[in-house]
Design a protein around this motif. Structure first.
Motif, PDB file in Angstrom:
ATOM      1  N   PRO A 127      38.729  25.780  62.495  1.00 12.40           N
ATOM      2  CA  PRO A 127      38.687  25.710  61.414  1.00 12.40           C
ATOM      3  C   PRO A 127      40.808  25.861  62.127  1.00 12.40           C
ATOM      4  O   PRO A 127      41.023  25.307  61.431  1.00 12.40           O
ATOM      5  CB  PRO A 127      38.486  26.896  60.531  1.00 12.40           C
ATOM      6  N   ARG A 130      41.308  22.476  62.441  1.00 16.12           N
ATOM      7  CA  ARG A 130      41.405  21.787  62.303  1.00 16.12           C
ATOM      8  C   ARG A 130      43.019  21.486  61.215  1.00 16.12           C
ATOM      9  O   ARG A 130      43.654  20.643  60.810  1.00 16.12           O
ATOM     10  CB  ARG A 130      39.827  21.726  60.896  1.00 16.12           C
ATOM     11  N   TYR A 152      39.063  16.972  61.736  1.00 20.11           N
ATOM     12  CA  TYR A 152      37.798  17.846  61.688  1.00 20.11           C
ATOM     13  C   TYR A 152      37.512  18.550  62.573  1.00 20.11           C
ATOM     14  O   TYR A 152      36.486  19.536  61.720  1.00 20.11           O
ATOM     15  CB  TYR A 152      36.694  16.516  62.213  1.00 20.11           C
ATOM     16  N   ILE A 154      35.788  19.565  64.468  1.00 20.52           N
ATOM     17  CA  ILE A 154      35.001  19.330  65.446  1.00 20.52           C
ATOM     18  C   ILE A 154      34.954  18.213  65.653  1.00 20.52           C
ATOM     19  O   ILE A 154      35.420  17.029  65.798  1.00 20.52           O
ATOM     20  CB  ILE A 154      33.563  19.552  64.724  1.00 20.52           C
TER      21      ILE A 154
ATOM     22  N   LEU B 162      33.453  13.856  54.085  1.00 16.42           N
ATOM     23  CA  LEU B 162      32.690  13.855  55.374  1.00 16.42           C
ATOM     24  C   LEU B 162      31.522  14.048  54.989  1.00 16.42           C
ATOM     25  O   LEU B 162      31.075  14.793  54.659  1.00 16.42           O
ATOM     26  CB  LEU B 162      33.753  14.916  56.093  1.00 16.42           C
ATOM     27  N   ILE B 203      28.508  13.873  60.712  1.00 14.75           N
ATOM     28  CA  ILE B 203      28.056  14.562  61.750  1.00 14.75           C
ATOM     29  C   ILE B 203      27.762  15.085  61.803  1.00 14.75           C
ATOM     30  O   ILE B 203      26.957  15.677  60.609  1.00 14.75           O
ATOM     31  CB  ILE B 203      30.373  14.767  61.979  1.00 14.75           C
ATOM     32  N   MET B 214      29.199  24.016  57.679  1.00 13.32           N
ATOM     33  CA  MET B 214      30.364  23.204  57.661  1.00 13.32           C
ATOM     34  C   MET B 214      30.903  22.649  56.381  1.00 13.32           C
ATOM     35  O   MET B 214      31.946  22.544  56.003  1.00 13.32           O
ATOM     36  CB  MET B 214      29.243  21.788  58.533  1.00 13.32           C
ATOM     37  N   GLN B 217      33.179  25.142  54.624  1.00 12.03           N
ATOM     38  CA  GLN B 217      34.292  25.560  55.877  1.00 12.03           C
ATOM     39  C   GLN B 217      35.092  23.768  55.528  1.00 12.03           C
ATOM     40  O   GLN B 217      36.363  23.717  55.838  1.00 12.03           O
ATOM     41  CB  GLN B 217      34.326  25.172  57.407  1.00 12.03           C
ATOM     42  N   THR B 218      34.712  22.542  55.658  1.00 15.59           N
ATOM     43  CA  THR B 218      35.451  21.350  55.275  1.00 15.59           C
ATOM     44  C   THR B 218      36.253  21.048  53.806  1.00 15.59           C
ATOM     45  O   THR B 218      34.743  20.689  54.054  1.00 15.59           O
ATOM     46  CB  THR B 218      35.108  20.145  56.284  1.00 15.59           C
TER      47      THR B 218
END
Lengths: 303, 346
Positions: A127, A130, A152, A154, B162, B203, B214, B217-218
């Motif tokens: 995080p 990102r 991202y 990641i 994403l 991903i 994931m 958080q995204t």
């Protein structure tokens, strides 16, 4: 005249040494045998192909080799200067009490399990990358091919950073030992000739311990190549070759760890074992290169 | 004097050791231990079942290792466990590799839901074709016309999607790709069905937990997880249009409905129930199975196993909804009970 006890002692230690070599050879042999169906099916196109497709049962691992090498080299790029700097600070500049405490703390880093690094990576590092780091990198360095693409969190950069923290203790503690082993006469000679603190360190200490430091860096690289859990959690698991550090990637250890337990079909399992075999070969190759470098740089005292 | 003391200590130690061994042997002899291994998806439900069953039958203990469906199949084939568990049914190749025939006993139903993290007011509706195109990389933005067409009146952000998939081999991926293969010709030609596939975009995250993390958080993330994970983590998930043309929200009831047409289920239960034609069925549903040998060689364990299976079909099914697992439809339960009665105990 050798006593019976001496001969026994020699025999037992020789057996121990040979059995170690034997274990490594047996491991290599076992991997080779299990990987044979895949080697027969794909030959060298396994290494140069880019298509990892378990459904079509067609496997090529070039992007995965790329991911392994780039993430490990990135880790060493970050950790080597830091680790050597820490070692110099602890052995040359820090007061003894501080040196001891700091040294202990850094060695504790090595004791943290890999999966904890992975969890820390997912919940804090990713995080942070990102939201804070990657937008800045894209803004200022986005014209280079290394920082393109969406942020991202990641990806290769996250994996490289986590690996660098994991190999930092190895590099710094071995370098510290190497620097400690530099004889006092070397430092005294340099100081007697009028060198400053930094010049002494550079000319007398670092140059003397050069081969050992290189050895330490390569040991760190070796660990980074094989690291599995922490990497698989933050690298994005996408087998592709992209110049950008912000893109997801895949490493050899990660693909084996992810797919092995549910792999059905002889070719899938054989291909995963072949990935392991090639990883072992790459690690051995890098260690051999490290040894050669050390020897050529006059590391006779370390032979 | 010293020798006498040493002697006495030795004798006491031996006696204590013997007592310990005897008592553990006595305790072990009292409870029968039945070992199983396999799928991770039903692990929470099986844990609860085994615990409840043990309360009622304190002399029987079940031990289950959730090592994955592949592991479950391997272990039951090697006979290192008394029963296996798998999400995807065994292939004919796997079945011919066992040295004695075994039954697939469906125990519950699970669903794969499409979860997301996007500022969408109201519920998201998707169709199989749209989901496939998102995962193929043909649809890249949330406000793509194809998604907007299904969600009139809902504001969709203009950001990128994403895509998140499972990096590890998993039964969840198998069910999801099996569904996509059925509803999208492009997917079936290019990618296909499998526990691990070559994902065109996105991903990978490890495990249902990884994908959930994931997504949480995204911003802009979209991924597939088991229904219980989405519910437990309070993630929003989409309604998907089924074969009958209705948009179905995945719930315990709509997932059970996917197995409601019992006539379509073969005698060995090895069937895919994704894209079910039933009117109220959620299209991305699947069975999960226990694998047991038809001829049980250990009389005590065989009887205990059969008793447990019968309990699972009656009492066990009542427990399922409380953990967000879907019970088997009544008509199917009757069929399965008949199959269980065909297990031969030596």
């Amino acid at each position: 005249m050798k006593l019976k006890a001496d001969r026994l002692f020699e025999g037992i230690t020789r057996l121990a040494a040979l059995s170690l070599i034997g274990i490594v050879l047996l491991m290599g042999l076992m991997l080779f045998v299990q990987a044979w169906p895949s080697m027969q099916a794909f030959g060298f196109s396994f290494i140069f192909g880019s298509d990892w497709d378990p459904v079509a049962e067609h496997y090529g691992i070039l992007p995965i080799i790329y991911g392994t090498l780039v993430s490990s080299f990135l880790a060493v790029l970050i950790a080597a200067p830091l680790g050597i700097g820490i070692a110099i600070f602890l052995s040359e500049l820090a007061p003894p009490g501080l040196a001891q405490v700091l040294g202990m703390l850094i060695e504790w880093l090595a004791a943290i399990p890999s999966v904890i690094y992975g969890l820390w990576g997912i919940f804090f590092l990713v995080p942070w990358l990102r939201q804070t780091v990657e937008p800045v990198l894209i803004q200022w360095l986005g014209f280079t091919p290394f920082f393109q693409g969406p942020a991202y969190g990641i990806g290769m950069l996250a994996a490289g950073l986590i690996l660098s923290i994991m190999i930092l203790p190895i590099i710094s503690s071995i370098t510290r030992e190497v620097l400690k082993a530099v004889p006092l006469e070397q430092r005294e000679a340099a100081l007697a000739l009028g060198a400053t603190r930094w010049e002494t360190t550079r000319l007398a200490v670092l140059r003397y311990g050069r081969s050992g430091i290189i050895g330490a860096v390569f040991l760190g690289l070796g660990r980074a190549l094989g690291e599995t859990m922490a990497v698989t959690m933050v690298i994005g698991n996408r087998a592709q070759i992209k110049a950008s550090l912000l893109a997801p990637a895949q490493t050899m250890a990660s693909v084996v760890a992810n797919e092995f337990s549910e792999a059905t079909g002889k070719l899938h399992i054989a291909s995963l074992v072949e990935v392991g075999f090639i990883l072992m070969l790459i690690t051995l190759l890098i260690n051999a290169v490290a040894r050669l470098l050390v020897l050529r740089m006059g590391g006779e005292h370390l032979k | 004097m010293k020798n006498l003391f040493k002697n006495l200590m030795k004798k006491t130690a031996v006696a204590a050791l013997a007592l310990c061994l005897l008592s553990t042997a006595a305790v072990a002899a009292e409870s029968l231990l039945i070992n199983g291994a396999g799928a991770t998806f039903p692990y929470p439900l099986y844990s609860k079942w085994f615990a409840e069953y043990h309360k009622a039958h304190s002399d029987i203990q079940f031990n289950y290792q959730s090592i994955g469906s592949g592991g479950g199949i391997q272990q039951i084939t090697a006979k290192t466990v008394d029963f296996g568990a798998t999400d995807a049914p065994m292939s004919s190749g796997d079945m011919s590799a066992t040295d004695a025939p075994l039954f697939h006993i469906p125990t519950t139903l699970g669903a794969v839901v499409v979860s997301y993290n996007a500022p969408i007011s109201g519920e998201l509706k998707l169709s199989g074709e749209v989901i496939a195109n998102i995962y193929l990389g043909k649809i890249t933005k949330w406000n793509d016309p194809a998604i907007a067409a299904l969600n009139s009146g809902v504001t969709l952000p203009a950001t990128d999607i994403l895509v998140v998939y499972r990096s590890d081999g998993s039964g969840t991926t198998y069910v999801f790709t099996d569904y996509l293969t059925k509803v999208s010709g492009a997917w079936s030609g290019k990618i296909g069905t499998g526990k691990s596939v070559k994902w065109p975009v996105g991903i990978g995250a490890k495990g249902n937990e990884g994908v959930t993390g994931m997504i949480k958080q995204t911003p802009g993330a979209l991924g597939y997880v088991e229904l219980n994970y989405a519910i437990e983590n309070k993630l929003p998930y989409a309604s998907v249009s089924n074969k009958a043309g209705k948009f179905i929200k995945p719930t315990v009831a709509t997932v059970s409905a996917a197995a409601s047409d019992v006539s379509k289920i073969p005698a060995d239960y090895r069937v895919s129930i994704t894209d079910s034609a039933a009117a109220e069925a959620y299209p991305i549903s699947s069975f999960t199975y226990l694998l047991v040998y038809i001829k049980q060689t250990d009389a005590a364990k065989g009887k205990a196993l059969v008793d447990f299976l019968n309990w699972a079909m009656t009492e066990g099914q009542k427990i399922s909804p409380s953990l967000n697992y879907s019970p088997l439809p009544e008509a199917l339960v009757a069929k399965v009970q008949k199959t269980i009665s065909e297990i031969k105990i030596k």
